[in-house]
Design a protein around this motif. Structure first.
Motif, PDB file in Angstrom:
ATOM      1  N   LEU A 154      14.939 -51.296 -22.217  1.00 41.99           N
ATOM      2  CA  LEU A 154      15.029 -52.373 -20.948  1.00 41.99           C
ATOM      3  C   LEU A 154      14.428 -53.681 -21.734  1.00 41.99           C
ATOM      4  N   GLU A 155      12.931 -53.528 -21.383  1.00 45.85           N
ATOM      5  CA  GLU A 155      12.193 -54.817 -21.102  1.00 45.85           C
ATOM      6  C   GLU A 155      11.891 -55.567 -22.360  1.00 45.85           C
ATOM      7  N   THR A 156      12.515 -54.982 -23.308  1.00 41.77           N
ATOM      8  CA  THR A 156      13.007 -56.134 -24.914  1.00 41.77           C
ATOM      9  C   THR A 156      14.542 -56.412 -24.841  1.00 41.77           C
ATOM     10  N   ALA A 157      14.820 -56.053 -23.909  1.00 45.19           N
ATOM     11  CA  ALA A 157      16.276 -56.212 -24.445  1.00 45.19           C
ATOM     12  C   ALA A 157      16.916 -57.494 -24.962  1.00 45.19           C
ATOM     13  N   ARG A 158      17.839 -57.291 -25.650  1.00 45.50           N
ATOM     14  CA  ARG A 158      18.746 -58.878 -26.243  1.00 45.50           C
ATOM     15  C   ARG A 158      20.137 -59.154 -25.896  1.00 45.50           C
ATOM     16  N   ALA A 159      19.835 -58.379 -25.013  1.00 49.22           N
ATOM     17  CA  ALA A 159      21.128 -58.884 -24.273  1.00 49.22           C
ATOM     18  C   ALA A 159      20.960 -58.281 -22.671  1.00 49.22           C
ATOM     19  N   GLY A 160      21.644 -58.911 -22.053  1.00 49.22           N
ATOM     20  CA  GLY A 160      21.776 -58.316 -20.105  1.00 49.22           C
ATOM     21  C   GLY A 160      22.357 -56.778 -20.580  1.00 49.22           C
ATOM     22  N   TYR A 161      21.928 -56.371 -18.871  1.00 44.06           N
ATOM     23  CA  TYR A 161      22.167 -54.536 -18.979  1.00 44.06           C
ATOM     24  C   TYR A 161      24.180 -55.095 -19.432  1.00 44.06           C
ATOM     25  N   GLU A 162      24.338 -56.209 -17.927  1.00 45.27           N
ATOM     26  CA  GLU A 162      25.582 -56.013 -18.257  1.00 45.27           C
ATOM     27  C   GLU A 162      26.669 -56.361 -18.864  1.00 45.27           C
ATOM     28  N   GLN A 163      26.219 -57.226 -20.219  1.00 45.57           N
ATOM     29  CA  GLN A 163      26.683 -57.127 -20.807  1.00 45.57           C
ATOM     30  C   GLN A 163      26.603 -55.503 -22.267  1.00 45.57           C
ATOM     31  N   LEU A 164      25.597 -55.135 -21.958  1.00 43.09           N
ATOM     32  CA  LEU A 164      25.525 -54.194 -23.152  1.00 43.09           C
ATOM     33  C   LEU A 164      26.414 -53.182 -22.689  1.00 43.09           C
ATOM     34  N   THR A 165      26.495 -53.094 -21.257  1.00 42.03           N
ATOM     35  CA  THR A 165      27.216 -51.721 -21.111  1.00 42.03           C
ATOM     36  C   THR A 165      29.133 -52.417 -21.132  1.00 42.03           C
ATOM     37  N   ARG A 166      29.284 -53.493 -20.853  1.00 43.48           N
ATOM     38  CA  ARG A 166      30.403 -54.143 -21.923  1.00 43.48           C
ATOM     39  C   ARG A 166      30.459 -53.351 -23.228  1.00 43.48           C
ATOM     40  N   VAL A 167      29.579 -53.631 -23.733  1.00 43.11           N
ATOM     41  CA  VAL A 167      29.878 -52.936 -25.765  1.00 43.11           C
ATOM     42  C   VAL A 167      29.912 -52.257 -25.661  1.00 43.11           C
ATOM     43  N   LEU A 168      28.900 -51.023 -24.837  1.00 44.38           N
ATOM     44  CA  LEU A 168      28.777 -49.726 -24.953  1.00 44.38           C
ATOM     45  C   LEU A 168      30.837 -48.985 -24.899  1.00 44.38           C
ATOM     46  N   ALA A 169      31.248 -49.522 -23.312  1.00 47.58           N
ATOM     47  CA  ALA A 169      32.038 -48.743 -23.036  1.00 47.58           C
ATOM     48  C   ALA A 169      33.262 -49.503 -24.206  1.00 47.58           C
ATOM     49  N   GLU A 170      33.415 -50.524 -25.303  1.00 47.52           N
ATOM     50  CA  GLU A 170      34.191 -50.270 -25.664  1.00 47.52           C
ATOM     51  C   GLU A 170      33.716 -49.688 -26.974  1.00 47.52           C
ATOM     52  N   LEU A 171      33.417 -49.481 -27.311  1.00 45.37           N
ATOM     53  CA  LEU A 171      32.645 -48.862 -28.509  1.00 45.37           C
ATOM     54  C   LEU A 171      32.344 -47.289 -28.742  1.00 45.37           C
ATOM     55  N   PHE A 172      32.545 -46.905 -27.334  1.00 43.59           N
ATOM     56  CA  PHE A 172      32.414 -45.333 -27.096  1.00 43.59           C
ATOM     57  C   PHE A 172      33.565 -44.934 -25.919  1.00 43.59           C
ATOM     58  N   GLY A 173      34.282 -46.113 -25.263  1.00 44.83           N
ATOM     59  CA  GLY A 173      35.311 -45.723 -24.131  1.00 44.83           C
ATOM     60  C   GLY A 173      36.957 -45.911 -25.209  1.00 44.83           C
ATOM     61  N   GLY A 174      37.075 -45.832 -26.155  1.00 43.25           N
ATOM     62  CA  GLY A 174      38.340 -46.699 -26.751  1.00 43.25           C
ATOM     63  C   GLY A 174      39.264 -46.611 -25.986  1.00 43.25           C
ATOM     64  N   ASP A 175      40.210 -46.221 -26.144  1.00 40.73           N
ATOM     65  CA  ASP A 175      41.736 -46.389 -24.988  1.00 40.73           C
ATOM     66  C   ASP A 175      41.329 -45.858 -23.795  1.00 40.73           C
ATOM     67  N   ASP A 176      40.029 -46.030 -23.390  1.00 39.40           N
ATOM     68  CA  ASP A 176      39.764 -45.932 -22.363  1.00 39.40           C
ATOM     69  C   ASP A 176      37.968 -46.222 -21.794  1.00 39.40           C
ATOM     70  N   PRO A 177      37.894 -47.582 -22.229  1.00 36.59           N
ATOM     71  CA  PRO A 177      36.891 -47.887 -21.200  1.00 36.59           C
ATOM     72  C   PRO A 177      36.396 -47.724 -20.495  1.00 36.59           C
ATOM     73  N   ASP A 178      37.282 -47.449 -19.096  1.00 35.33           N
ATOM     74  CA  ASP A 178      36.517 -47.202 -17.552  1.00 35.33           C
ATOM     75  C   ASP A 178      35.933 -46.035 -18.096  1.00 35.33           C
ATOM     76  N   ALA A 179      35.715 -44.801 -19.212  1.00 35.98           N
ATOM     77  CA  ALA A 179      35.684 -43.232 -18.641  1.00 35.98           C
ATOM     78  C   ALA A 179      33.951 -43.902 -19.602  1.00 35.98           C
ATOM     79  N   VAL A 180      33.188 -44.898 -19.439  1.00 38.86           N
ATOM     80  CA  VAL A 180      32.363 -45.265 -20.621  1.00 38.86           C
ATOM     81  C   VAL A 180      31.045 -46.424 -19.393  1.00 38.86           C
ATOM     82  N   LEU A 181      30.593 -46.052 -18.231  1.00 34.77           N
ATOM     83  CA  LEU A 181      29.877 -46.701 -17.169  1.00 34.77           C
ATOM     84  C   LEU A 181      29.014 -46.569 -16.776  1.00 34.77           C
TER      85      LEU A 181
END
Length: 740
Positions: A154-181
Motif C-alpha cells: 500500500l505504501e507504494t500504490a500506483r493507484a488509490g485504494y478506491e480505484q484499485l478495489t474498483r478494478v478488482l471488482a471488475e476483474l474478479f466480479g464478472g457479472d456481479d462486481p458487488d460480490a467483490v468489495l
C-alpha cells in the motif's frame, strides 16, 4: 470480524496436531511473482506468535527458509507449508510460487487447500493485474472454492485504494462486481519526504471502528468527523453486497425499509457468503513496522480465515475408485473413516531423504503403520494413460515444517496436512489408503509441459546416475515429463518454461550429483524421394580365400505420405537366388533407416528389385545386404531428396486483445491458421498447423506475446515436405548430415 482482542490466546505459534477437522483451515496463497505472498505469510506468523519480531523461530531460523535454489534466484520455486495456531484453530498456509513456470506447484496447493487468498500488489499498474491470476480465479470459481483478496504494498500504490478495489471488482466480479468489495479501508499517516503516506491502520466498515497499528500493536479508536461520510458510503455498498448474497431473503426488505441491521447479523451473513464462495471480501495488509508486534491487517485476516473460510468438513473430497477403476463412494472427512490421503508434493532433504507433503481427506494417518500406495506414473508423450503402480509401504515419521525444522506429530487426522518421511515408493499425486482396502483418487489437473530440454550426461560417471536422477525429478514434479525419443535418440525433459528448466538442472546437480550438458533439441525429420530413380548395387571383393559377390538392380518411386516402405520382388529367371531376396530387402531397409543424405530415416517409397547377379560360392546374406544398401544410395544420388518435417496441430487460447499478434507470430513460423472460435471470458481459440521445428520455444514466446494470458496445446498431425530453402539451410547447419 473486527472485535478481537489485541493479543491472541494461542500457544506461542507452536504448530500442533489438529484434534478435530472443524479446527483446521487450509488456505492457499495465490498471486503473481513479487506480490508479497511470502512477506504476508511472515507477517501472519509474527501476529500468531510463531516467530519473534526479527522474523526468527525458536532455533534462530526463519519460518520461510528457502532452499538453496530459492536463495540464489531470489524467488519462490516450490510450494511450502507454514502451519500456525490462532485462537484455537490450526491454519495451514500454503505459499505458492507466483512465476508462471511453477504453476504445477500452484495447482498442488489448490488441491490441498479449501480456500484461497489472492494476493495483489498495489504497486502494480491496475490494468496489469489480470492474466494468469484471473485464470486461476476462474479455476477456483469453477469448483466453488471460497476466495478473498489481500492488497499489499500500500505504501507504494500506483493507484488509490478506491480505484484499485474498483478494478478488482471488475476483474474478479464478472457479472456481479458487488460480490467483490472492501471489508476494510486503509488508514494513512502524514506523507513522508518521498510523498508516500505510510499505512497506519485500517477502517472497519461494518464496525465503524479504526484499528490503529501506529503504536506497534493493534488499538481501536473512533473515527473522526471528517472520516464518517467516506465510511458510510463504502459501508452502505458493502452491506448491500452482503445482503445480496444472504440466504435470508427478508434481510434486503428490512434494509431497504430503513432498518439498521445489527453488526452481528451482518458479520454472520458475511461469513456464510464467504464460506459459500459467493462473496469475496477485499482486505489490506502491510508488514509490521520495525519494533511492532503485529503487521497491519494481519489480525483481521486471521479472523477472516478462521471465521469466514470453510472447514475441511464443508469441502468435498475428490472422487475415488479402486485401483482397477471400480467406482467407490466419495469419502467423508471423518477421522474414524477409511484412510484416504494424497501426496501433494515430494521433495528431498540431504539428511532426512524423501519427504512427502500429504493431505489427509479421510481417516487418520499414524507413523509406523503400513499403507497402500497407488497412482499413475509420469506419462511419456504419446503414451497415455500412464501405467498404474501399486505397493505397500510403511509410514515414516510424521511432522510439520517450521523453517528448516521438522516438528514431530503423533498423528494426522482427516482435513489436516503433514509431512511424511521416507515414503520411497510414493510420488506426487499418489494415493495412500488402507492396505486391505486400496483406493485411487481422481488426479488433479496439471499443465502440459511444452518446452523441450534435451540433455546428455557430462561424463561417464554422470551417465550412470542420469536416469535415476531424471526419474526422481519427474516423480517429485508431475509438471515435468521425461521422454526418450526413439527417432532422435535424445533424452528430453519437457518443462513449463526456462526457469522451470533451470531449476531442474540445478536440482540434478545439487540433489543427485549429476552434471549434464544441454544440447539442441531435434525434431524427428524424415527423407523421401522427389521422383523415380534406379540404382545398381555392386559388392564384389576377392582377397584370397572366400570372397564376397552380390549385384542387384532396383527401381525406386515415391509413395503418398504415410505409406512407409514397400519392397517388391520382380526378379525373373533366378538372377538373384530366392534365399538372397530377403537379404536385399534387409539391406534396403537398414539403409533407409540410416537415411541417404542428411541422416534422417527414408520413408514413403516403393523399392522394386528387378535384376541382379550371384556367385555360386562367394554370394552370401551379408553381401546382398550390402548390395541392397549401395543400390538405394545410388538411386538417391540420381533424384532430388526431400526432407519431411513433422507438423503439429496447435490450439492457442488467448485473450481477444492478443489474437492479432498471435496470428501474426504463427504466420512468421510458417504456420497455417485453420480456424478461430470465440470462447468464454473474452477469449479466442486459434487453431493452426505449424512445423514442429518452429515451435520449440513457443511456450516461452507465447507467454511474452500474450502477457502471460495465453495457453496452447499441441498434437502431432503428419509429416510433410519442408520448403527447399529451409531444407538447404538445415543441411548447411548440420554439415550435410545429422548425428544419429
Amino acid at each position: 470480524m473486527g472485535d478481537k482482542a489485541n493479543t491472541h490466546p494461542g500457544a506461542a505459534g507452536r504448530a500442533t496436531a489438529a484434534d478435530r477437522p472443524s479446527s483446521v483451515r487450509n488456505v492457499v496463497l495465490v498471486g503473481h511473482s513479487g506480490s508479497g505472498k511470502t512477506t504476508l505469510v511472515e507477517a501472519l506468523a509474527l501476529t500468531a506468535g510463531a516467530v519473534n519480531r526479527a522474523g526468527r523461530v525458536e532455533d534462530g531460523g526463519t519460518i520461510s527458509d528457502y532452499d538453496e535454489i530459492e536463495h540464489r534466484q531470489q524467488r519462490s520455486v516450490q510450494l511450502s507449508l507454514v502451519p500456525l495456531d490462532w485462537d484455537g484453530y490450526k491454519i495451514n498456509l500454503l505459499d505458492t510460487p507466483g512465476y508462471a513456470d511453477f504453476v504445477g506447484e500452484l495447482r498442488a496447493g489448490l488441491r490441498a487447500a479449501d480456500a484461497a487468498l489472492f494476493v495483489v500488489s498495489a504497486a502494480q499498474e491496475p490494468d496489469a493485474i489480470g492474466g494468469a491470476t484471473r485464470a486461476v480465479w476462474d479455476e477456483c470459481a469453477a469448483v466453488g472454492m471460497p476466495r478473498a483478496i489481500v492488497v499489499t504494498h500500500l505504501e507504494t500504490a500506483r493507484a488509490g485504494y478506491e480505484q484499485l478495489t474498483r478494478v478488482l471488482a471488475e476483474l474478479f466480479g464478472g457479472d456481479d462486481p458487488d460480490a467483490v468489495l472492501p471489508l476494510y479501508l486503509p488508514q494513512y499517516g502524514e506523507p513522508g519526504p518521498d510523498g508516500h503516506a505510510p499505512t497506519t491502520g485500517l477502517v472497519g466498515l461494518l464496525t465503524r471502528k479504526i484499528y490503529d497499528y501506529s503504536g506497534g500493536q493493534r488499538a481501536e479508536i473512533p473515527p473522526g468527523p471528517e472520516q464518517e461520510p467516506l465510511i458510510e458510503a463504502a459501508r452502505n455498498r458493502l452491506i448491500e453486497g452482503i445482503i445480496a448474497e444472504s440466504e435470508d431473503e427478508s434481510l434486503m426488505d428490512r434494509y431497504l425499509g430503513g432498518e439498521d441491521i445489527d453488526v452481528k447479523t451482518l458479520v454472520d451473513d458475511l461469513e456464510k457468503a464467504v464460506a459459500r464462495g459467493t462473496f469475496h471480501p477485499v482486505l489490506a495488509a502491510a508488514p509490521a513496522a520495525e519494533g511492532a508486534r503485529q503487521g497491519i491487517g494481519t489480525v483481521e485476516l486471521l479472523e477472516l480465515i478462521t471465521r469466514g473460510f470453510p472447514t475441511p468438513l464443508e469441502a468435498e473430497c475428490p472422487l475415488v475408485t479402486s485401483p482397477q477403476g471400480a467406482a467407490r463412494p466419495r469419502p467423508a472427512c471423518d477421522p474414524d473413516g477409511p484412510l484416504v490421503a494424497e501426496v501433494v508434493k515430494t521433495s528431498s532433504d540431504p539428511y532426512v531423504g524423501r519427504i512427502s507433503l500429504v493431505r489427509v481427506f479421510s481417516g487418520t494417518l499414524r507413523p509406523d503403520e503400513t499403507v497402500h500406495v497407488s497412482g499413475h506414473g509420469p506419462a511419456e508423450r504419446g503414451h497415455e494413460p500412464p501405467e498404474l503402480h501399486e505397493a505397500d509401504e510403511r509410514v515414516g515419521a510424521l511432522s510439520v515444517p517450521f523453517g528448516k525444522q521438522q516438528r514431530p506429530l503423533p498423528r494426522v487426522i482427516a482435513g489436516d496436512l503433514a509431512c511424511v518421511a521416507k515414503l520411497g515408493r510414493a510420488g506426487t499425486g499418489d494415493t495412500l489408503s488402507a492396505k486391505d482396502d486400496p483406493l485411487l483418487m481422481e488426479p488433479w489437473q496439471m499443465p502440459d509441459p511444452l518446452l523441450p530440454l534435451a540433455v546428455r550426461a557430462h561424463s561417464k560417471a554422470d551417465e550412470e546416475k542420469l536416469s535415476h536422477g531424471l526419474n526422481r525429478l519427474v516423480a517429485e514434479d508431475p509438471a515435468m515429463r521425461l521422454e526418450q525419443n526413439p527417432d532422435t535418440r535424445q533424452m528430453v525433459l519437457w518443462c513449463l518454461g526456462e526457469a522451470h528448466a533451470d531449476v531442474a538442472l540445478e536440482r540434478l546437480r545439487t540433489r543427485y550429483g549429476v552434471e549434464v550438458d544441454v544440447i539442441a533439441h531435434r525434431v524427428a525429420l524424415r527423407e523421401t524421394f522427389g521422383g523415380a530413380a534406379s540404382g545398381r548395387g555392386r559388392h564384389v571383393k576377392q582377397s584370397g580365400g572366400h570372397g564376397q559377390y552380390a549385384i542387384c538392380e532396383i527401381d525406386v518411386e515415391p509413395l503418398p505420405a504415410g505409406s512407409g516402405i514397400e519392397f517388391v520382388d520382380k526378379v525373373v529367371g533366378g538372377a538373384v537366388p530366392r534365399q538372397f531376396i530377403p537379404s536385399v530387402e534387409k539391406g534396403v531397409r537398414a539403409q533407409a533407416a540410416r537415411g541417404v543424405t542428411a541422416g534422417y530415416p527414408l520413408v514413403d517409397i516403393r523399392v522394386t528389385l528387378r535384376d541382379g547377379k550371384a556367385h555360386s560360392v562367394d554370394s552370401s546374406d551379408a553381401a546382398f545386404q550390402t548390395a541392397g544398401a549401395l543400390a538405394l544410395r545410388e538411386a538417391a544420388a540420381a533424384t532430388p531428396i526431400h526432407l519431411l518435417e513433422p507438423v503439429a496441430e496447435i490450439r492457442v487460447l488467448v485473450s481477444d486483445e492478443y489474437v492479432g499478434p498471435v496470428m501474426s507470430d504463427l504466420s512468421g513460423r510458417r504456420g497455417r491458421v485453420v480456424g478461430t472460435e470465440q470462447s468464454a471470458g473474452a477469449r479466442t481459440l486459434v487453431r493452426a498447423e505449424v512445423p514442429e521445428i518452429e515451435i520449440g520455444r513457443y511456450a516461452v514466446d507465447l507467454r511474452s506475446i500474450s502477457h502471460g494470458t495465453g495457453r496452447f496445446s499441441r498434437a502431432y498431425a503428419r509429416h510433410e515436405a519442408m520448403p527447399q530453402q529451409v531444407a538447404d539451410r538445415l543441411r548447411q547447419d548440420t554439415g550435410g548430415g545429422a548425428e544419429r
